[in-house]
Design a protein around this motif. Structure first.
Motif, PDB file in Angstrom:
ATOM      1  N   ALA A  15     -22.485  24.768   9.955  1.00 17.67           N
ATOM      2  CA  ALA A  15     -23.715  23.161  10.234  1.00 17.67           C
ATOM      3  C   ALA A  15     -24.042  22.657  11.359  1.00 17.67           C
ATOM      4  O   ALA A  15     -22.852  23.165  12.391  1.00 17.67           O
ATOM      5  N   GLN A  73     -33.140  29.124  13.202  1.00 11.87           N
ATOM      6  CA  GLN A  73     -32.925  29.171  11.712  1.00 11.87           C
ATOM      7  C   GLN A  73     -33.012  27.991  10.584  1.00 11.87           C
ATOM      8  O   GLN A  73     -33.139  28.041   9.799  1.00 11.87           O
ATOM      9  N   TYR A  74     -32.636  26.346  10.883  1.00 13.13           N
ATOM     10  CA  TYR A  74     -32.141  25.116  10.353  1.00 13.13           C
ATOM     11  C   TYR A  74     -33.360  24.795  10.896  1.00 13.13           C
ATOM     12  O   TYR A  74     -34.160  24.024  11.658  1.00 13.13           O
ATOM     13  N   ASP A 113     -30.940  25.960   6.286  1.00 15.09           N
ATOM     14  CA  ASP A 113     -31.328  27.053   6.369  1.00 15.09           C
ATOM     15  C   ASP A 113     -31.358  28.346   6.269  1.00 15.09           C
ATOM     16  O   ASP A 113     -31.488  28.650   5.300  1.00 15.09           O
ATOM     17  N   GLY A 125     -24.211  20.898   4.691  1.00 15.91           N
ATOM     18  CA  GLY A 125     -25.878  20.955   4.717  1.00 15.91           C
ATOM     19  C   GLY A 125     -25.757  19.633   4.062  1.00 15.91           C
ATOM     20  O   GLY A 125     -26.717  18.877   4.409  1.00 15.91           O
ATOM     21  N   GLU A 133     -21.890  29.223   6.401  1.00 18.06           N
ATOM     22  CA  GLU A 133     -22.758  29.368   7.863  1.00 18.06           C
ATOM     23  C   GLU A 133     -21.369  28.003   8.645  1.00 18.06           C
ATOM     24  O   GLU A 133     -21.686  27.474   7.550  1.00 18.06           O
ATOM     25  N   ASP A 152     -31.842  31.660  -1.899  1.00 17.89           N
ATOM     26  CA  ASP A 152     -31.566  32.683  -0.384  1.00 17.89           C
ATOM     27  C   ASP A 152     -32.339  33.935   0.169  1.00 17.89           C
ATOM     28  O   ASP A 152     -32.616  34.733  -0.711  1.00 17.89           O
ATOM     29  N   ASN A 197     -30.924  25.372  16.194  1.00 20.24           N
ATOM     30  CA  ASN A 197     -30.726  26.230  15.563  1.00 20.24           C
ATOM     31  C   ASN A 197     -32.425  27.069  15.140  1.00 20.24           C
ATOM     32  O   ASN A 197     -32.793  26.639  14.281  1.00 20.24           O
ATOM     33  N   TRP A 235     -27.851  26.030   0.686  1.00 22.21           N
ATOM     34  CA  TRP A 235     -26.906  25.173   1.878  1.00 22.21           C
ATOM     35  C   TRP A 235     -27.085  24.239   2.407  1.00 22.21           C
ATOM     36  O   TRP A 235     -26.332  22.704   2.333  1.00 22.21           O
ATOM     37  N   ASP A 274     -32.858  27.727  -0.553  1.00 26.54           N
ATOM     38  CA  ASP A 274     -32.147  27.364  -0.252  1.00 26.54           C
ATOM     39  C   ASP A 274     -30.758  26.545  -0.974  1.00 26.54           C
ATOM     40  O   ASP A 274     -31.448  25.915  -1.859  1.00 26.54           O
TER      41      ASP A 274
END
Length: 237
Positions: free
Chosen positions: A226, A96-97, A120, A173, A224, A43, A94, A167, A165
């Motif tokens: 989902a 960021q997704y 994510d 996820g 975070e 990340d 979102n 997530w 990533d």
């Protein structure tokens, strides 16, 4: 590190709590040269804050990590960038997704059965000609420059795979979009290597061993929520 790799057929590094030294990176590179499979997950450097479960494997410690196993990735011509990707228009509820779609000729095997995956705040995986992009995020922006482009998120060079990533492997996820297929491909990649030879001795690194199949190095990631399953189902293609 030598003891960690000796009885493993695959090695997973996710958001390492400390940067790998030259000797450690060399040991992992030799492990891959000998047929062992290596999965690198990263990340953004500031994102790793708590432990997570990957493919059913859970680390026993929690620490803010450097977040990127670049010392190992560089041995295979790959690098995790420091910024993240976002999409203000076509996203999984979102910004960021971000969505990722298969790229290249499919030879990596990591995108089999994947039409669209969700990541994510994915980190771009930059690589040269020796590596191949498996899944890329198109028409997304970089957090550092706000410029729009297409960036690799999943890449592979031989026995080493790099994914920007963590997530997508979490319980939340793994069930979004085609992430389940991606998780299955990653699991298949890890268990399909054929390791031979010996690993050169190097200083030990604290990790979590899980038998002969997979050994886990440092592993930390951020918690975070989902995207909801209902909203994801209704997302615009």
């Amino acid at each position: 590190m030598n003891a960690t790799l000796a009885d493993a057929d695959a090695y997973v590094v996710a958001d390492p709590a400390a940067a790998y030294g030259s000797d450690e990176a060399s040991a992992v590179a030799q492990f891959a040269d000998n047929g062992g499979r290596v999965l690198l997950l990263g990340d953004t450097p500031s994102a790793a804050t708590s432990t997570s479960s990957l493919l059913g494997l859970t680390s026993g410690t929690a620490a803010a990590g450097s977040g990127q196993p670049n010392a190992i990735a560089a041995r295979r011509g790959m690098t995790f960038d420091a910024d993240y990707l976002f999409d203000m228009t076509d996203n999984a509820n979102n910004f960021q997704y971000v969505y990722g779609t298969p790229s290249g000729d499919g030879s990596t095997g990591l995108a089999d059965g994947v039409d669209r995956a969700v990541f994510d705040a994915a980190v771009p995986v930059v690589h040269g000609e020796t590596a191949t992009t498996a899944i890329a995020a198109a028409n997304v922006s970089r957090s550092s420059t706000r410029t729009t482009g297409t960036h690799a998120v999943v890449a592979r060079n031989g026995n080493v795979a790099a994914i920007g990533d963590t997530w997508f492997l979490s319980p939340d996820g793994a069930t979004v979009a085609d992430n389940e297929a991606l998780v299955g491909n990653v699991a298949g990649f890890l268990v399909s290597g054929t390791k031979t030879g010996r690993i050169a001795t190097s200083s030990p690194r604290t990790g979590v061993g899980t038998g002969r199949t997979v050994s886990v190095g440092s592993m930390t990631t951020r918690p975070e929520s989902a995207p909801s399953a209902t909203n994801e189902t209704n997302a615009t293609a």
